[in-house]
Design an enzyme around this catalytic site. Sequence first.
Site, short mmCIF file in Angstrom:
data_model
loop_
_atom_site.label_atom_id
_atom_site.label_comp_id
_atom_site.label_asym_id
_atom_site.label_seq_id
_atom_site.Cartn_x
_atom_site.Cartn_y
_atom_site.Cartn_z
CG HIS A 37 2.41 13.96 -0.86
ND1 HIS A 37 1.93 12.73 -0.46
CD2 HIS A 37 3.56 13.72 -1.52
CE1 HIS A 37 2.76 11.79 -0.89
NE2 HIS A 37 3.75 12.35 -1.54
CG ASP A 39 7.18 13.75 -1.95
OD1 ASP A 39 6.78 14.56 -2.80
OD2 ASP A 39 6.64 12.65 -1.75
CG HIS A 70 5.72 9.37 -0.13
ND1 HIS A 70 5.75 9.67 -1.46
CD2 HIS A 70 6.08 8.06 -0.03
CE1 HIS A 70 6.11 8.60 -2.15
NE2 HIS A 70 6.32 7.61 -1.30
CG MET A 72 9.70 8.02 -1.27
SD MET A 72 9.55 9.32 -2.50
CE MET A 72 8.99 10.65 -1.42
CG MET A 141 5.32 5.22 -5.47
SD MET A 141 4.98 6.90 -4.97
CE MET A 141 6.13 7.81 -6.02
C1 DX5 Z 1 8.23 11.55 -6.18
C2 DX5 Z 1 7.32 12.08 -5.08
C3 DX5 Z 1 6.10 12.73 -5.65
C4 DX5 Z 1 6.41 13.94 -6.53
C5 DX5 Z 1 5.20 14.32 -7.34
O1 DX5 Z 1 9.19 10.71 -5.61
O2 DX5 Z 1 6.90 11.03 -4.24
O3 DX5 Z 1 5.24 13.12 -4.59
O4 DX5 Z 1 6.79 15.01 -5.69
O5 DX5 Z 1 5.58 15.33 -8.23
P1 DX5 Z 1 4.85 15.45 -9.64
O6 DX5 Z 1 3.37 15.59 -9.32
O7 DX5 Z 1 5.42 16.68 -10.26
O8 DX5 Z 1 5.13 14.18 -10.39
ZN ZN Z 2 5.27 11.51 -2.73
#
Ligand code: DX5
Ligand code: ZN
Length: 229
Positions: A37, A39, A70, A72, A141
Amino acid sequence: MSFDRSIKIAPSILSADFANFGQEIQAIEAQGADWVHVDVMDGHFVPNLTFGPPAIKAFRPHVKTFMDVHLMIAPVDPYIQAYADAGADMIVAHVEAGPHPHRTLQAIKATGAKAGISLNPGTPANVIEHLLPLCDMVLVMSVNPGFGGQKFIPSSVDKVRQVREMIGDREIHIQVDGGVDPNTIGPLVKAGADCFVAGSAVFKGGSVDTPEVYGENIRALKAAAQAAQ
Ligand code: DX5
Ligand code: ZN
């Protein structure tokens, strides 16, 4: 990739060592990660900045499983092709990123990548009703996006249940992202999720020199998930 709703763990490299992404990706995959994954954050849609397409291109040769990107970011449409060209297998956009999520999903599908839509904690599940025909995945989320290591938002479990009902028997994954750990994954499995992003729960206590810790952490997540099935 044929569709199956078996439990998948997708470690988020946001929690990895930023000086060793190639080695970290190889380590988590060797230790049982099902997907990787990634980010992507723009400092506008979320209050943090991470990876542009060149970084995705650099990660690509190290990813042997499935690169789940992902986004954002807002606006998202101008960047979809670049992330697809850089090697994303799945591109997930946020329904809140702009006024035309249906067109965004069409654009992602047009690149040949799998297409996902993500809902922030404050966004109701019903907004995706007319988007589902274009989706390979819905990402619920369970934290407000921007950082790893945040506290799980319990109302996410009920939202997963609502999304699972909306999907019915369509071949659409439900992914949960944020604060997923061996304590929170069980209720999410029961609610109908099949894919779990975990950053801190996978990377905590390990390093590229001690990757077996990643394996222990992934196995603990899978065991907790399987116990809930
Ligand atoms: C947050 C990201 C998540 C995050 C997850 O904005 O989209 O993917 O990295 O990290 P943990 O598992 O530590 O909450
Ligand atoms: Zn994410």
